[in-house]
Scaffold this motif. Sequence first.
Motif, mmCIF file in Angstrom:
data_model
loop_
_atom_site.group_PDB
_atom_site.id
_atom_site.type_symbol
_atom_site.label_atom_id
_atom_site.label_comp_id
_atom_site.label_asym_id
_atom_site.label_seq_id
_atom_site.Cartn_x
_atom_site.Cartn_y
_atom_site.Cartn_z
ATOM 1 N N VAL A 245 0.845 -1.197 0.000
ATOM 2 C CA VAL A 245 0.000 0.000 0.000
ATOM 3 C C VAL A 245 0.884 1.253 0.000
ATOM 4 C CG1 VAL A 245 -1.715 1.306 1.302
ATOM 5 C CG2 VAL A 245 -1.868 -1.193 1.181
ATOM 6 N N MET A 246 1.974 1.208 0.780
ATOM 7 C CA MET A 246 2.882 2.357 0.844
ATOM 8 C C MET A 246 3.555 2.589 -0.498
ATOM 9 S SD MET A 246 3.948 4.768 2.799
ATOM 10 C CE MET A 246 5.290 5.949 2.928
ATOM 11 N N VAL A 247 3.966 1.533 -1.164
ATOM 12 C CA VAL A 247 4.593 1.670 -2.479
ATOM 13 C C VAL A 247 3.638 2.316 -3.464
ATOM 14 C CG1 VAL A 247 5.389 0.354 -4.489
ATOM 15 C CG2 VAL A 247 6.285 -0.176 -2.212
ATOM 16 N N ALA A 248 2.377 1.887 -3.437
ATOM 17 C CA ALA A 248 1.380 2.472 -4.337
ATOM 18 C C ALA A 248 1.181 3.960 -4.029
ATOM 19 C CB ALA A 248 0.055 1.718 -4.205
ATOM 20 N N ALA A 249 1.182 4.312 -2.749
ATOM 21 C CA ALA A 249 0.999 5.716 -2.368
ATOM 22 C C ALA A 249 2.205 6.564 -2.783
ATOM 23 C CB ALA A 249 0.789 5.804 -0.856
ATOM 24 N N ARG B 157 3.841 11.923 5.953
ATOM 25 C CA ARG B 157 2.519 12.368 5.513
ATOM 26 C C ARG B 157 1.923 11.413 4.491
ATOM 27 N NH1 ARG B 157 4.720 17.622 6.064
ATOM 28 N NH2 ARG B 157 5.358 17.686 3.862
ATOM 29 N N VAL B 158 2.769 10.911 3.565
ATOM 30 C CA VAL B 158 2.272 9.954 2.570
ATOM 31 C C VAL B 158 1.747 8.709 3.277
ATOM 32 C CG1 VAL B 158 2.946 8.427 0.660
ATOM 33 C CG2 VAL B 158 3.787 10.789 0.728
ATOM 34 N N ALA B 159 2.501 8.257 4.295
ATOM 35 C CA ALA B 159 2.070 7.065 5.042
ATOM 36 C C ALA B 159 0.740 7.310 5.751
ATOM 37 C CB ALA B 159 3.147 6.672 6.048
ATOM 38 N N ALA B 160 0.618 8.495 6.372
ATOM 39 C CA ALA B 160 -0.620 8.809 7.094
ATOM 40 C C ALA B 160 -1.813 8.866 6.144
ATOM 41 C CB ALA B 160 -0.465 10.143 7.831
ATOM 42 N N GLN B 161 -1.622 9.490 4.998
ATOM 43 C CA GLN B 161 -2.712 9.590 4.022
ATOM 44 C C GLN B 161 -3.094 8.223 3.456
ATOM 45 O OE1 GLN B 161 -1.102 12.422 1.259
ATOM 46 N NE2 GLN B 161 -1.348 14.170 2.668
ATOM 47 N N ALA B 162 -2.105 7.311 3.403
ATOM 48 C CA ALA B 162 -2.376 5.966 2.876
ATOM 49 C C ALA B 162 -2.978 5.057 3.939
ATOM 50 C CB ALA B 162 -1.090 5.349 2.334
ATOM 51 N N GLY B 163 -2.959 5.510 5.205
ATOM 52 C CA GLY B 163 -3.541 4.720 6.281
ATOM 53 C C GLY B 163 -2.689 3.536 6.707
ATOM 54 N N VAL B 164 -1.373 3.651 6.535
ATOM 55 C CA VAL B 164 -0.496 2.557 6.966
ATOM 56 C C VAL B 164 0.214 2.967 8.251
ATOM 57 C CG1 VAL B 164 -0.138 1.738 4.612
ATOM 58 C CG2 VAL B 164 1.460 3.391 5.585
ATOM 59 N N ALA B 165 0.562 1.977 9.052
ATOM 60 C CA ALA B 165 1.263 2.224 10.304
ATOM 61 C C ALA B 165 2.768 2.240 10.058
ATOM 62 C CB ALA B 165 0.914 1.149 11.325
ATOM 63 N N VAL B 166 3.423 3.310 10.495
ATOM 64 C CA VAL B 166 4.870 3.440 10.321
ATOM 65 C C VAL B 166 5.583 2.734 11.469
ATOM 66 C CG1 VAL B 166 6.823 5.031 10.204
ATOM 67 C CG2 VAL B 166 4.664 5.603 9.063
ATOM 68 N N ILE B 167 6.465 1.803 11.107
ATOM 69 C CA ILE B 167 7.253 1.061 12.094
ATOM 70 C C ILE B 167 8.605 1.726 12.306
ATOM 71 C CG2 ILE B 167 8.325 -1.179 12.607
ATOM 72 C CD1 ILE B 167 6.143 -2.406 10.759
ATOM 73 N N GLU B 168 9.157 2.247 11.224
ATOM 74 C CA GLU B 168 10.452 2.916 11.294
ATOM 75 C C GLU B 168 10.506 3.973 10.209
ATOM 76 O OE1 GLU B 168 15.238 1.898 10.665
ATOM 77 O OE2 GLU B 168 13.764 0.273 10.825
ATOM 78 N N LEU B 169 11.091 5.126 10.543
ATOM 79 C CA LEU B 169 11.229 6.206 9.575
ATOM 80 C C LEU B 169 12.471 7.006 9.941
ATOM 81 C CD1 LEU B 169 10.133 7.953 7.234
ATOM 82 C CD2 LEU B 169 8.771 9.213 8.927
ATOM 83 N N ALA B 170 13.469 7.011 9.049
ATOM 84 C CA ALA B 170 14.734 7.692 9.351
ATOM 85 C C ALA B 170 15.491 7.983 8.072
ATOM 86 C CB ALA B 170 15.597 6.837 10.277
#
Length: 291
Positions: free
Chosen positions: A224-228, A256-269
């Motif tokens: 889903v994240m890749v599509a977003a 923001r892309v993750a939030a709009q796609a409705g996916v849960a972020v496990i790691e972001l750096a």
Amino acid sequence: MQALTKRYGAHTAVEDLSFTAPAGAVTGVIGPNGAGKTTTFRCLLGLVDPTGGRALIGGQPYRALEAPRTCVGAVLETTGFHPARTGRSHLRVLARAAGIDPARVDDVLDVVALRADGGRRVGGYSLGMRQRLGIAAAMLGDPAVIVLDEPVNGLDPEGVVWMRRLLRTWAGQGRTVVVSSHLLAELAQVVDRVVVIRGGRLVAETDIGSLNHVVVVRVDRPDVMVAALRASGAGHELRADGAIAVRGREPSEVGRVAAQAGVAVIELARATPGEALEAMFFAVTGDRGDG
């Protein structure tokens, strides 16, 4: 390299390849297996004749250099040793053949931390010790240009750190250092610039500093994240371990892309230098790194 081309019969190993390696810098040459890296080095060192173009050292072909060992030192493989000779006698033979002061032998044995083992036969050396001996041989003539193919091959972790420091020391002395390695994360810690070859052709040439705009994100639903990300126009690469490398975006933008796609972020750096180099490598070679 100036439009370097090398063909073996119907097979083209290197085609129209051009790049430069400046003095005072470590240039990494990378590419998938069979990309043409070793053939490029062999052309540079006069071991094979180019089909077209030129491979130059200080503006001259290797074979035109009056004293090659004082101009360029190279390690392409660690198999060219007589097993019955000691490390010291091996270096003395090379020094004598090149007209180099034999006093240099112990100097370079010191540099590679082999002086205590210089009296041992090479047949009893470990792979890492043979690698160090090859580097000692390359440094006999105190060359301004150094070419190394897989320099950390056979080295233990301490040896890898030592090699990294040595490469940076050489560059700091104003030497031209060209190195090839498949260990991208390790290479990213030492190089100033990278040249990427695929299918014998240049596909990228850039300073390592330009690769720092990469963000790594892990989410619960990578598809889903890749599509977003694709919909947002962000350059990205899905890795074999499920992480996604996003190029040219800030972490806040990726969040923001993750939030709009409705996916849960496990790691972001932000990516480490190794991760950034891997992301660029996979993007330009088309290799997803998943075997």
